[in-house]
Design a protein around this motif. Sequence first.
Motif, PDB file in Angstrom:
ATOM      1  N   VAL A   1       0.838  -1.205   0.000  1.00  0.00           N
ATOM      2  CA  VAL A   1       0.000   0.000   0.000  1.00  0.00           C
ATOM      3  C   VAL A   1       0.871   1.252   0.000  1.00  0.00           C
ATOM      4  N   SER A   2       1.848   1.292   0.892  1.00  0.00           N
ATOM      5  CA  SER A   2       2.727   2.463   0.932  1.00  0.00           C
ATOM      6  C   SER A   2       3.540   2.573  -0.350  1.00  0.00           C
ATOM      7  N   GLY A   3       3.934   1.429  -0.900  1.00  0.00           N
ATOM      8  CA  GLY A   3       4.668   1.450  -2.158  1.00  0.00           C
ATOM      9  C   GLY A   3       3.867   2.090  -3.271  1.00  0.00           C
ATOM     10  N   LEU A   4       2.587   1.758  -3.347  1.00  0.00           N
ATOM     11  CA  LEU A   4       1.720   2.337  -4.371  1.00  0.00           C
ATOM     12  C   LEU A   4       1.533   3.836  -4.163  1.00  0.00           C
ATOM     13  N   LEU A   5       1.202   4.237  -2.927  1.00  0.00           N
ATOM     14  CA  LEU A   5       0.920   5.648  -2.650  1.00  0.00           C
ATOM     15  C   LEU A   5       2.154   6.511  -2.885  1.00  0.00           C
ATOM     16  N   VAL A   6       3.277   6.093  -2.356  1.00  0.00           N
ATOM     17  CA  VAL A   6       4.493   6.888  -2.500  1.00  0.00           C
ATOM     18  C   VAL A   6       4.997   6.853  -3.940  1.00  0.00           C
ATOM     19  N   GLY A   7       4.740   5.748  -4.639  1.00  0.00           N
ATOM     20  CA  GLY A   7       5.126   5.673  -6.044  1.00  0.00           C
ATOM     21  C   GLY A   7       4.447   6.748  -6.878  1.00  0.00           C
ATOM     22  N   PHE A   8       3.168   7.020  -6.600  1.00  0.00           N
ATOM     23  CA  PHE A   8       2.474   8.088  -7.311  1.00  0.00           C
ATOM     24  C   PHE A   8       3.051   9.451  -6.938  1.00  0.00           C
ATOM     25  N   LEU A   9       3.403   9.621  -5.665  1.00  0.00           N
ATOM     26  CA  LEU A   9       4.010  10.889  -5.245  1.00  0.00           C
ATOM     27  C   LEU A   9       5.350  11.118  -5.944  1.00  0.00           C
ATOM     28  N   ALA A  10       6.073  10.011  -6.215  1.00  0.00           N
ATOM     29  CA  ALA A  10       7.394  10.135  -6.839  1.00  0.00           C
ATOM     30  C   ALA A  10       7.303  10.669  -8.265  1.00  0.00           C
TER      31      ALA A  10
END
Length: 451
Positions: free
Chosen positions: A69-78
């Motif tokens: 979940v954090s990987g997905l959310l932070v991936g979009f922020l990146a």
Amino acid sequence: MASSVSPESRIAVPPRRALVVALLMAVMVISVLDKSIFAFAGPQIIDELALTPEQFGFVGSAFFFLYSVSGLLVGFLANRWPARWILSGMSLVWMLAQLATAAAGSFAALVASRMLLGAGCGPGTAVTQHACFKWYAPRERVLPAALIQVAIMLGAVAGALSLPLLIQKLGWRNAYLILAGVGLAWLLLWQVFGREGTQGDAQANDVPPLAANRSSTATRQSTDESAPASTSAPALASASYRRLLLNRSFLVVTLAGFCSYLPTALIYSWVPVYLQRGLGLTPTQSGLMVMVATVGVIVLNLIVSALSQRALHRGVSVRTAMVVPPMLACVLSGVALAAIGFTARPLAATLTLFVIGSMLVNLLPAFCNSIVAFIAPQARRASMLAIHIGLMTSAGMLAPHVVGVAVTHFGGDIARGFELALGGFGIALIAAGLVGWRFIDPERSRRDASG
């Protein structure tokens, strides 16, 4: 005849690139140490906190509850925020999680601290790959992707050599505190030397640096190879997430990655416990076994990725250079792991099959990430890598718990339970490798995504 390539047409190497890549590799080493210490401390933790096999397996799975979940959310922020600051925030979370684990005195506290660590580590590979890719042209990214994967393996080697001894001498709680200090040291260095790369898809034009040297007799081959490159950056940037996520190659490469992560996730929980309490090895011997397998992974990744990169520069199709090697490794690793689960064999054969299977299955991540990066446009790359890695590593929620249930089913027999689960994962790998071999086509998928 003199080369028609002018000095200006060659891709210049940014002067800070080597230092930044070294720091990115270092943070992946630290990430692996932070994740894998739980496995090496497992026997002590089980005894001190009186955990059952299912509880230990659940704690191993808990690491992955927020990981994807954090990987997905932070991936979009990146896609929008500088990777430099995202990596800084992630390292802070890792340090807090290590401190919380060092203070844990119950099953619930251990679960909570592992979940926090998982939340911090989840975006790690995707954001680090994305930050690394910013320093390389599209057709140069197989090798840097492999370097990040090698850094992960170096972390495993460092952990196998140092963590068992550190835990034996100082205790598992002090070992966690030391890792928190190492993370702080990296964060300070990153604030001083970390920078963002500026290499984009449009700049590189997706053409090998020496492409202009090809003779006229290779015109047709060059045209075929540069077909994906003919898609302009704006056209690629307009590709919708729906089109990218439903792309056949993306779906299948993610499935293969998921299956490859089933046995890989066990290195962060069950592998040292299996080697020590299942097969009777000492902590030092189990650490050496992990090290041997990891060194093999490093060598194999460097050799195969270098050969793949060379093949691409010589005009070999992306499918041949980037799909065939990992899918072949997927099938062969599945055969080795299935043999452990479903055949009777002496200890030496078990260890040999384990090392071979571990080496081969860990060839997949670097190639899978490179395939996803090839398919996705630059504007979507960080988020697509995050989605791919998030789905792939979600296997970590399943694998440790499955082993725990299997061990309980066999009355606490760690060897029988672990090997049965490993055999099942091997069958899944064989199937995924065959499907990937048949259906993954990065060049066609890139054209479809832009069309």
